[in-house]
Write an enzyme that holds these catalytic residues in place. Structure first.
Site, PDB file in Angstrom:
ATOM      1  N   ASN A  55      14.966  38.423 -56.396  1.00 27.79           N
ATOM      2  CA  ASN A  55      14.395  37.673 -55.288  1.00 27.79           C
ATOM      3  C   ASN A  55      14.973  36.265 -55.348  1.00 27.79           C
ATOM      4  O   ASN A  55      14.744  35.561 -56.327  1.00 27.79           O
ATOM      5  CB  ASN A  55      12.864  37.630 -55.424  1.00 27.79           C
ATOM      6  CG  ASN A  55      12.218  36.711 -54.401  1.00 27.79           C
ATOM      7  OD1 ASN A  55      12.799  36.432 -53.352  1.00 27.79           O
ATOM      8  ND2 ASN A  55      11.028  36.232 -54.700  1.00 27.79           N
ATOM      9  N   GLY A  56      15.740  35.884 -54.346  1.00 25.02           N
ATOM     10  CA  GLY A  56      16.346  34.552 -54.349  1.00 25.02           C
ATOM     11  C   GLY A  56      17.748  34.632 -53.800  1.00 25.02           C
ATOM     12  O   GLY A  56      18.120  35.602 -53.128  1.00 25.02           O
TER      13      GLY A  56
ATOM     14  N   TRP B 114      14.115  41.355 -47.902  1.00 27.65           N
ATOM     15  CA  TRP B 114      14.346  40.565 -46.683  1.00 27.65           C
ATOM     16  C   TRP B 114      15.792  40.107 -46.803  1.00 27.65           C
ATOM     17  O   TRP B 114      16.115  39.270 -47.644  1.00 27.65           O
ATOM     18  CB  TRP B 114      13.384  39.374 -46.633  1.00 27.65           C
ATOM     19  CG  TRP B 114      13.407  38.653 -45.316  1.00 27.65           C
ATOM     20  CD1 TRP B 114      12.640  38.932 -44.224  1.00 27.65           C
ATOM     21  CD2 TRP B 114      14.219  37.527 -44.956  1.00 27.65           C
ATOM     22  NE1 TRP B 114      12.933  38.049 -43.206  1.00 27.65           N
ATOM     23  CE2 TRP B 114      13.896  37.180 -43.625  1.00 27.65           C
ATOM     24  CE3 TRP B 114      15.188  36.785 -45.620  1.00 27.65           C
ATOM     25  CZ2 TRP B 114      14.497  36.135 -42.956  1.00 27.65           C
ATOM     26  CZ3 TRP B 114      15.805  35.739 -44.941  1.00 27.65           C
ATOM     27  CH2 TRP B 114      15.448  35.419 -43.618  1.00 27.65           C
TER      28      TRP B 114
ATOM     29  N   LYS C 238       6.685  36.686 -45.456  1.00 25.16           N
ATOM     30  CA  LYS C 238       5.582  35.735 -45.632  1.00 25.16           C
ATOM     31  C   LYS C 238       6.009  34.481 -46.383  1.00 25.16           C
ATOM     32  O   LYS C 238       5.569  33.391 -46.077  1.00 25.16           O
ATOM     33  CB  LYS C 238       4.432  36.419 -46.368  1.00 25.16           C
ATOM     34  CG  LYS C 238       3.236  35.533 -46.541  1.00 25.16           C
ATOM     35  CD  LYS C 238       1.996  36.167 -46.032  1.00 25.16           C
ATOM     36  CE  LYS C 238       0.842  35.202 -45.937  1.00 25.16           C
ATOM     37  NZ  LYS C 238       0.656  34.671 -44.591  1.00 25.16           N
TER      38      LYS C 238
ATOM     39  N   HIS D  91       7.338  15.509 -16.663  1.00 26.10           N
ATOM     40  CA  HIS D  91       8.613  14.907 -17.057  1.00 26.10           C
ATOM     41  C   HIS D  91       9.732  15.939 -17.161  1.00 26.10           C
ATOM     42  O   HIS D  91      10.746  15.694 -17.784  1.00 26.10           O
ATOM     43  CB  HIS D  91       8.430  14.125 -18.355  1.00 26.10           C
ATOM     44  CG  HIS D  91       7.390  13.072 -18.225  1.00 26.10           C
ATOM     45  ND1 HIS D  91       7.605  11.916 -17.510  1.00 26.10           N
ATOM     46  CD2 HIS D  91       6.095  13.041 -18.636  1.00 26.10           C
ATOM     47  CE1 HIS D  91       6.502  11.197 -17.518  1.00 26.10           C
ATOM     48  NE2 HIS D  91       5.569  11.858 -18.184  1.00 26.10           N
TER      49      HIS D  91
ATOM     50  N   CYS E 194      11.538  38.743 -50.274  1.00 27.03           N
ATOM     51  CA  CYS E 194      11.739  39.898 -51.153  1.00 27.03           C
ATOM     52  C   CYS E 194      10.568  39.969 -52.136  1.00 27.03           C
ATOM     53  O   CYS E 194      10.048  38.958 -52.581  1.00 27.03           O
ATOM     54  CB  CYS E 194      13.023  39.861 -51.956  1.00 27.03           C
ATOM     55  SG  CYS E 194      14.489  39.814 -50.930  1.00 27.03           S
TER      56      CYS E 194
ATOM     57  N   GLU F  49       0.018  25.878 -32.253  1.00 28.14           N
ATOM     58  CA  GLU F  49      -0.340  26.942 -33.190  1.00 28.14           C
ATOM     59  C   GLU F  49      -0.727  28.224 -32.425  1.00 28.14           C
ATOM     60  O   GLU F  49      -0.341  29.334 -32.792  1.00 28.14           O
ATOM     61  CB  GLU F  49      -1.485  26.459 -34.096  1.00 28.14           C
ATOM     62  CG  GLU F  49      -2.059  27.491 -35.048  1.00 28.14           C
ATOM     63  CD  GLU F  49      -1.046  28.095 -36.016  1.00 28.14           C
ATOM     64  OE1 GLU F  49       0.101  27.644 -36.089  1.00 28.14           O
ATOM     65  OE2 GLU F  49      -1.415  29.087 -36.679  1.00 28.14           O
TER      66      GLU F  49
ATOM     67  N   ARG G  63       6.414  40.373 -48.154  1.00 29.35           N
ATOM     68  CA  ARG G  63       7.461  39.451 -48.599  1.00 29.35           C
ATOM     69  C   ARG G  63       8.834  39.805 -48.034  1.00 29.35           C
ATOM     70  O   ARG G  63       9.808  39.072 -48.227  1.00 29.35           O
ATOM     71  CB  ARG G  63       7.536  39.448 -50.125  1.00 29.35           C
ATOM     72  CG  ARG G  63       6.232  39.094 -50.800  1.00 29.35           C
ATOM     73  CD  ARG G  63       6.414  39.056 -52.290  1.00 29.35           C
ATOM     74  NE  ARG G  63       7.263  37.960 -52.663  1.00 29.35           N
ATOM     75  CZ  ARG G  63       6.857  36.730 -52.903  1.00 29.35           C
ATOM     76  NH1 ARG G  63       5.585  36.451 -52.831  1.00 29.35           N
ATOM     77  NH2 ARG G  63       7.707  35.784 -53.217  1.00 29.35           N
TER      78      ARG G  63
ATOM     79  N   GLU H  50       4.694  35.229 -32.619  1.00 27.21           N
ATOM     80  CA  GLU H  50       4.903  36.004 -33.842  1.00 27.21           C
ATOM     81  C   GLU H  50       4.359  37.420 -33.716  1.00 27.21           C
ATOM     82  O   GLU H  50       4.960  38.363 -34.219  1.00 27.21           O
ATOM     83  CB  GLU H  50       4.156  35.358 -35.009  1.00 27.21           C
ATOM     84  CG  GLU H  50       4.768  34.109 -35.545  1.00 27.21           C
ATOM     85  CD  GLU H  50       3.935  33.550 -36.673  1.00 27.21           C
ATOM     86  OE1 GLU H  50       4.467  33.393 -37.770  1.00 27.21           O
ATOM     87  OE2 GLU H  50       2.731  33.267 -36.471  1.00 27.21           O
TER      88      GLU H  50
ATOM     89  N   LYS I 238       1.167  31.926 -32.667  1.00 29.58           N
ATOM     90  CA  LYS I 238       0.503  33.210 -32.940  1.00 29.58           C
ATOM     91  C   LYS I 238       0.929  34.260 -31.910  1.00 29.58           C
ATOM     92  O   LYS I 238       1.160  35.411 -32.239  1.00 29.58           O
ATOM     93  CB  LYS I 238      -1.033  33.069 -32.909  1.00 29.58           C
ATOM     94  CG  LYS I 238      -1.658  32.177 -33.956  1.00 29.58           C
ATOM     95  CD  LYS I 238      -1.310  32.503 -35.388  1.00 29.58           C
ATOM     96  CE  LYS I 238      -0.236  31.624 -35.917  1.00 29.58           C
ATOM     97  NZ  LYS I 238      -0.030  31.640 -37.353  1.00 29.58           N
TER      98      LYS I 238
HETATM   99  C1  F6R Z   1       3.079  31.453 -39.212  1.00 25.81           C
HETATM  100  C2  F6R Z   1       3.558  31.488 -40.552  1.00 25.81           C
HETATM  101  C3  F6R Z   1       4.691  30.599 -40.944  1.00 25.81           C
HETATM  102  C4  F6R Z   1       4.299  29.827 -42.204  1.00 25.81           C
HETATM  103  C5  F6R Z   1       5.487  29.024 -42.736  1.00 25.81           C
HETATM  104  C6  F6R Z   1       5.127  28.200 -43.946  1.00 25.81           C
HETATM  105  O1  F6R Z   1       2.054  32.359 -38.984  1.00 25.81           O
HETATM  106  O2  F6R Z   1       3.046  32.207 -41.363  1.00 25.81           O
HETATM  107  O3  F6R Z   1       5.035  29.723 -39.924  1.00 25.81           O
HETATM  108  O4  F6R Z   1       3.226  29.001 -41.899  1.00 25.81           O
HETATM  109  O5  F6R Z   1       6.533  29.887 -43.063  1.00 25.81           O
HETATM  110  O6  F6R Z   1       4.661  29.004 -44.988  1.00 25.81           O
HETATM  111  P1  F6R Z   1       3.807  28.412 -46.162  1.00 25.81           P
HETATM  112  O7  F6R Z   1       2.508  27.994 -45.592  1.00 25.81           O
HETATM  113  O8  F6R Z   1       3.677  29.526 -47.146  1.00 25.81           O
HETATM  114  O9  F6R Z   1       4.571  27.246 -46.703  1.00 25.81           O
END
Ligand code: F6R
Length: 590
Positions: A100-101, A74, A585, A491, A2, A468, A29, A475, A472
Site C-alpha cells: 500500500n503506497g 486502488w 476512503k 456575477h 489499497c 458539502e 480502501r 459522490e 454528497k
Molecule cells: C467525501 C470524502 C472525502 C474525504 C477526503 C479527506 O465524502 O470522504 O472528500 O473527506 O478525502 O479524507 P480524510 O478526512 O480522511 O482526510
C-alpha cells in the site's frame, strides 16, 4: 489507498477464506481488484488468485492453508487488470508481496533488476519489491534482513507484507502507510486497519514509521528497520466493537452512518473537554487559527471558519492541497488544525508537516485512531464517531464540525453552553429523522433522478453547507451538483439556469434569509425549479424539505438532507453507495 490483510496460523485451515472475509472489510480502501496468496497446507509452491472488480460475494478456490496474505487495490501504477492486482511474485516464486503506497524510485530499481535478468510481468511499482528481495536473498541474508534492507531503499510512503515460502512467515514494514497487527489466541493478523481482524481480536499494535514485524506460528516479533534490532511489542486493546463494523440491519453502511449521527454528535460533545479548553486558551492568548483538510474535511474547515468568526475569532481555512504557498506564514503563534477522518490523507499530512516545520502547534481533529497525523500532532482531538466504513464521509464530518463548534465557543468561555447545544442538536435531529421525513427526501429523489445537473445556493454558514451537500450528491449518485454562494449568482453562473433546472436553496432563519430568498426568486424567474432546504416554508419553493430550526446549528440538518438525498439518488441510479466509482476512503497519495 489499497487495503492489506494477512493471517498466520489460521485455526480453520481456511486462511484464503479468512483473508477474503477480511478484505471485504477493507474494500473501502480500494476496490479496483483484489488478490490472495497462500502457502498450501499440503506443501508446494505459493498459490495466488487475483481478480479485477469488487470482492462483493466473491469466493476463493484456493486450497487449505494456515497462512495467507491479501490485497484490495486502488490502482496507481498500471491499469486495472488481473496481472497488476497484488500479490506479486519474484522470479522464483518463493515470495509474494502486497503493498500500500507508492515506490517513487521504482523505475530506477526496475532498470537495475532488469539488468540482473529479473523478468517483470506487471506494470506496477510493487513488483520491483518482490524482485529486489529475491536479489538481496542471493547474498545469503535471512528473509527478514533482506526485506528490511530492500524496504530501506524504497522512496515514498509505503507499507508492505511479504509472504515467504521457505520460512513460512510474513514480514511487514511501515513507512507512512498504516499497518496494524492483531494478536489472537494462537493466530496473528496484519491489516491496513483493525476492522479487518476485529472479529478475531481487539488486542492490537499499530506500527510506527520505521518499524517492521515478523509473523510466524510462534508469534509476532517487532523490529526497528534501520538498526534491524528487535523491539519490545506492547499491545493495547481497542474499544471498537464488532457491531461497529457491521451494517446492523441497514442495507448499506452509508445509511447506517447517516442515521448514527444523532448519537455520534451527542457523543462527541462529551469528549476532549481538557484538550479543547487548552487550545481555546492558546487562541485567547493570541494564537492564530488555521484550519486545513481535503474534500469533506475542507468543507468542515470552511464551516468552522464561520463558527470562529461568530465567536469573534478570525480563522483561515485551506484545502490542504493548496496550503504550501502559504506555509511560510505559519509560525509559533499558529494553531494549525488539521481535519481528517482517516488521519492518513497525503495532502493533509504534507500541509501539517510544513506548518509544523515552521513552528506551528499542530492539532489533529481526527476520527480513526493511531494514524500518521495523530503521531505527528502536538494535540490530538479524536472525535469518536467510531469506524466510518462507507467511503463517503458523513458521521465523521458532523462530529468534526461539532467539535470545532465547541472549540470556537470555548474561546469565549462558553464551552458548557455549547456542549448543551450539541447534546440538544443530537436530540432534535433524532426526533426529526423520522421515517416520514426520510420518505419525503426519498420522494424528492424520485423527482430528481433523471437530472444530470443541479445547482445549490447558500450564504454564510449555508455556503460551505451547500458545498458539502453538493459533494454528497456528486459522490453517491454521480450527478453533477455545484454549489455557489448566493451572492455569486449574478456575477456569471446564473447563465447555467434553464427551464426546470433543479436549484437547492439552503437557509437558516437568520439575517441571510431574505437575500437567499431573493436569489431563489431570480433563479425561479429564469425557469429553475426551487427546492428549499430550510426550517421555514416560502412561496418561492417548488419543493420543500423542512429541517429543524436550530439557529447557527441549522446547517447540520440541512447537510443531512444532502447526505440522504445523495444516498437515495445513488440507489435509484444503481450505484453502490458504500463504494462509489474511482474513489477510496483513505487518499494516501498526492
Ligand atoms: C467525501 C470524502 C472525502 C474525504 C477526503 C479527506 O465524502 O470522504 O472528500 O473527506 O478525502 O479524507 P480524510 O478526512 O480522511 O482526510
Amino acid at each position: 489507498m489499497c487495503g492489506i490483510f494477512g493471517i498466520v496460523n489460521d485455526g480453520t485451515s481456511q486462511a484464503a477464506q479468512t483473508v477474503l472475509d477480511g478484505l471485504k472489510k477493507l474494500e473501502y480502501r480500494g476496490y479496483d481488484s483484489w488478490g490472495i496468496a497462500i502457502i498450501p497446507k499440503s506443501g508446494g509452491r505459493i498459490r495466488i488468485e487475483k481478480h479485477v472488480g469488487k470482492i462483493g460475494s466473491a469466493k476463493t478456490t484456493l486450497p487449505d492453508s494456515t497462512i495467507a496474505i491479501g490485497h484490495t487495490r486502488w490502482a496507481t501504477h498500471g491499469g486495472v487488470t488481473d496481472i497488476n492486482a497484488h500479490p506479486h511474485l519474484d522470479c522464483s516464486g518463493q515470495i509474494a508481496v502486497i503493498h500500500n503506497g507508492i515506490v517513487e524510485n521504482y523505475q530506477d530499481l526496475k532498470e537495475e533488476l532488469k539488468r540482473e535478468k529479473h523478468t517483470f510481468h506487471s506494470e506496477t511499482d510493487t513488483e520491483v519489491i518482490a524482485h529486489a528481495i529475491e536479489e538481496e536473498l542471493k547474498t545469503g541474508r535471512s528473509i527478514n534482513h533482506a526485506v528490511f534492507s530492500v524496504f530501506n531503499t524504497l522512496v515514498g510512503s509505503n507499507a508492505i507484507g511479504v509472504l515467504d515460502l521457505h520460512a513460512g512467515s510474513i514480514v511487514i514494514c511501515r513507512n507512512g502507510s498504516p499497518l496494524a497487527i492483531g494478536i489472537g489466541s494462537n493466530s496473528y493478523y496484519l491489516g491496513s486497519d483493525v476492522t479487518a481482524f476485529l472479529k478475531f481480536t481487539r488486542r492490537v499494535y499499530f506500527l510506527a514509521d520505521g518499524e517492521a514485524a515478523v509473523l510466524t506460528v510462534n508469534g509476532v516479533k517487532l523490529y526497528d528497520i534501520s538498526s534491524q534490532a528487535e523491539k519490545k511489542l506492547v499491545t493495547h486493546t481497542v474499544d471498537w466493537k464488532v457491531e461497529d463494523v457491521q451494517k446492523g440491519g441497514y442495507p448499506h453502511f452509508l445509511l447506517k452512518e447517516i442515521i448514527e449521527q444523532t448519537a455520534t454528535i451527542k457523543k462527541t460533545a462529551r469528549l476532549n473537554e481538557t484538550e479543547l479548553k487548552q487550545i481555546a486558551k492558546k487562541i485567547a492568548d493570541g494564537g492564530r487559527v488555521v484550519l486545513c483538510g481535503c474534500g469533506t474535511a475542507f468543507y468542515c474547515a470552511l464551516a468552522a471558519k464561520y463558527y470562529f468568526s461568530l465567536a469573534g475569532i478570525e480563522a483561515q481555512a485551506y484545502g490542504a492541497y493548496e496550503f504550501l504557498p502559504f506555509a511560510k506564514f505559519a509560525d509559533k503563534k499558529t494553531l494549525f488544525i488539521a481535519i481528517s477522518q482517516s488521519g492518513e490523507t497525503a495532502d493533509t499530512l504534507i500541509a501539517a508537516k510544513a506548518a509544523k516545520k515552521n513552528g506551528a502547534h499542530l492539532i489533529a481533529v481526527v476520527n480513526a485512531r493511531a494514524s500518521t497525523l495523530e503521531r505527528l500532532s502536538d494535540t490530538i482531538i479524536a472525535v469518536g464517531a467510531g469506524p466510518e466504513i462507507a467511503v463517503v464521509s458523513t458521521k465523521a464530518f458532523t462530529a468534526q464540525l461539532a467539535t470545532l463548534y465547541l472549540l470556537s465557543r470555548a474561546v469565549g468561555g462558553k464551552y458548557k453552553e455549547a456542549q448543551k447545544a450539541m447534546t440538544n442538536l443530537g436530540a432534535v435531529l433524532e426526533k426529526w429523522l423520522t421515517p416520514k421525513n426520510r420518505t419525503a427526501i426519498l420522494n424528492l429523489a424520485k423527482k430528481l433522478i433523471d437530472y444530470e445537473d443541479m445547482y445549490l445556493i447558500g450564504k454564510h454558514l449555508n455556503f460551505p453547507a451547500a458545498m458539502e451537500f453538493a459533494l454528497k450528491i456528486k459522490e453517491t449518485s454521480y450527478i453533477h451538483a455545484e454549489a455557489f454562494a448566493s451572492g455569486e449568482l449574478k456575477h456569471g453562473v446564473i447563465t447555467l439556469i434553464q427551464k426546470g433546472t433543479p436549484c437547492f436553496a439552503l437557509f437558516a432563519n437568520d439575517e441571510t434569509r431574505q437575500e437567499v430568498l431573493s436569489s431563489a426568486t431570480e433563479l425561479k424567474a429564469r425557469g429553475a425549479t426551487i427546492i428549499g432546504i430550510s426550517p421555514f416554508a416560502a412561496p418561492e419553493f417548488n419543493y420543500h424539505i423542512q429541517t429543524p430550526e436550530l439557529g447557527d446549528l441549522t446547517i447540520f440538518g440541512n447537510i443531512i438532507v444532502g447526505q440522504l438525498l445523495g444516498y437515495y439518488l445513488g440507489i435509484g441510479r444503481g450505484t453502490d453507495p458504500d463504494k462509489p466509482r474511482n474513489l477510496a476512503k483513505s487518499v494516501t497519495v498526492k
